[in-house]
Scaffold this active site. Structure first.
Site, PDB file in Angstrom:
ATOM      1  N   ILE A  53       0.799  -1.230   0.000  1.00 53.40           N
ATOM      2  CA  ILE A  53       0.000   0.000   0.000  1.00 53.40           C
ATOM      3  C   ILE A  53       0.835   1.285   0.000  1.00 53.40           C
ATOM      4  CG2 ILE A  53      -1.992  -1.069   1.106  1.00 53.40           C
ATOM      5  CD1 ILE A  53      -1.099   0.343   3.717  1.00 53.40           C
ATOM      6  N   TYR A  54       2.170   1.170   0.050  1.00 55.43           N
ATOM      7  CA  TYR A  54       2.987   2.387  -0.050  1.00 55.43           C
ATOM      8  C   TYR A  54       2.912   2.911  -1.488  1.00 55.43           C
ATOM      9  CZ  TYR A  54       5.362   0.962   4.324  1.00 55.43           C
ATOM     10  OH  TYR A  54       5.667   0.585   5.606  1.00 55.43           O
ATOM     11  N   THR A  55       2.544   4.103  -1.782  1.00 55.65           N
ATOM     12  CA  THR A  55       2.112   5.154  -0.887  1.00 55.65           C
ATOM     13  C   THR A  55       0.732   5.632  -1.345  1.00 55.65           C
ATOM     14  OG1 THR A  55       3.491   6.580  -2.298  1.00 55.65           O
ATOM     15  CG2 THR A  55       4.338   6.044  -0.120  1.00 55.65           C
TER      16      THR A  55
END
Length: 340
Positions: A53-55
């Site tokens: 899930i970055y970013t």
């Protein structure tokens, strides 16, 4: 010569400072990220931590950007076999303007068998590798039985896609439940935890109260995030002074500003000055002296920041130094937490 540290009871050995990549694609562009990873690798660093899930919190970022940057860098440098790659699964993909979580048809979220297996395949593609060294549950999913989550992780290990599994942001009872389930069901077991841990209040107590003794007793490696408290322990925030320019300034002022926490910074500075060190280096050196600690994970927006933090490996704290810092950041024990 730097001593690489064993991750709990696993066979993994890590550089004592891990490199976090949450900044990549956010406050550090790809060129800057390459420079940071080059400098880390040149110093002997081998532990790079990212997440799917970055970013996603930046406009137009669907997630996976950090993984993609790390993957391209490893391919360009031809050093995949030298790097311990850690990534995570749990959060909703799609970005803040196109969430694809459980409330959508995509269902790209959670720790179900369906999503873990798919998310791992996606991460492998972004990282341009055939395996992930440490695959971590980013945080608890209370809508999925722990048996299902661990069974999916076990399948990934059996397929050869994952070498070891770990967790992040688990409470002590959740981690204990997972360890018990693995033992009872004959499933792969978490070898590490990635908690929030620093000298700041209440963060230090939140980890040391129950998680630390659990990790010591059961041989769980600890690779904490935010060991510098969002930059608070670098000394750049001054008591009673205006906030500096920082993406986390407002968060720190609301979450971390207190008399005790500023006292901790004062203690770090008083220890650092005679050593010719920086407060951040002393904070990390203190952490490396704690039980079950393997490698605190630091982030950097440029190579100058990184080089300063890597200097931690050369900082030697005396017993008096450690005691002084511990006293400044100490927390009140309940009766059940007192040693007999």
């Amino acid at each position: 010569m730097t001593t690489y540290r064993r991750l709990g009871r696993s066979g993994l050995h890590l550089f004592p400072i891990g490199l976090g990549t949450m900044q990549f694609g956010w406050s550090a562009d790809e060129e800057t990220a390459y420079g940071i990873m080059d400098a880390y690798y040149a110093a002997g660093g081998n532990f790079i931590d990212t997440a799917d899930i970055y970013t996603t919190w930046t406009p137009g970022n669907p997630g996976g950007i950090s993984e993609e940057i790390v993957g391209r860098w490893m391919k360009d440098r031809g050093n995949r076999d030298d790097i311990v790659v850690a990534t995570k699964v749990r959060g909703a993909m799609g970005g803040m303007d196109n969430n694809q979580g459980r409330k959508t048809v995509h269902q790209r979220e959670g720790l179900s068998r369906r999503w873990i297996l798919k998310a791992c395949e996606d991460s492998l593609k972004r990282l341009q590798t055939d395996h992930i060294d440490l695959y971590q549950a980013h945080w608890v999913d209370n809508q999925t039985p722990i048996e299902e989550t661990l069974s999916a992780f076990t399948e990934l290990v059996q397929r050869g896609y994952v070498r070891y599994i770990g967790c992040s942001n688990y409470s002590a009872w959740r981690l204990m439940q997972a360890l018990w389930t693995s033992d009872r069901k004959g499933l792969e077991s978490y070898v590490s935890i990635q908690p929030e841990y620093s000298l700041l209040s209440p963060t230090r107590a939140n980890f040391e109260r129950e998680l630390m003794p659990l990790c010591v007793e059961y041989g769980i490696g600890v690779v904490p995030w935010s060991p510098l408290g969002g930059g608070m322990l670098t000394g750049k925030y001054k008591r009673g002074q205006p906030l500096p320019e920082s993406v986390r300034a407002d968060e720190n002022s609301s979450r971390r500003f207190s008399d005790q926490n500023f006292d901790v910074v004062d203690a770090l500075e008083s220890v650092a000055t005679p050593l010719g060190a920086k407060p951040a280096q002393v904070a990390l050196a203190w952490m490396l002296a704690q039980p079950a600690m393997t490698a605190p994970i630091i982030g950097a927006n440029n190579t100058t920041q990184l080089q300063e933090l890597l200097g931690t490996v050369d900082v030697k704290l005396s017993a008096d130094d450690l005691a002084k810092i511990s006293r400044a950041s100490d927390w009140e024990r309940a009766r059940t937490e007192l040693e007999s």
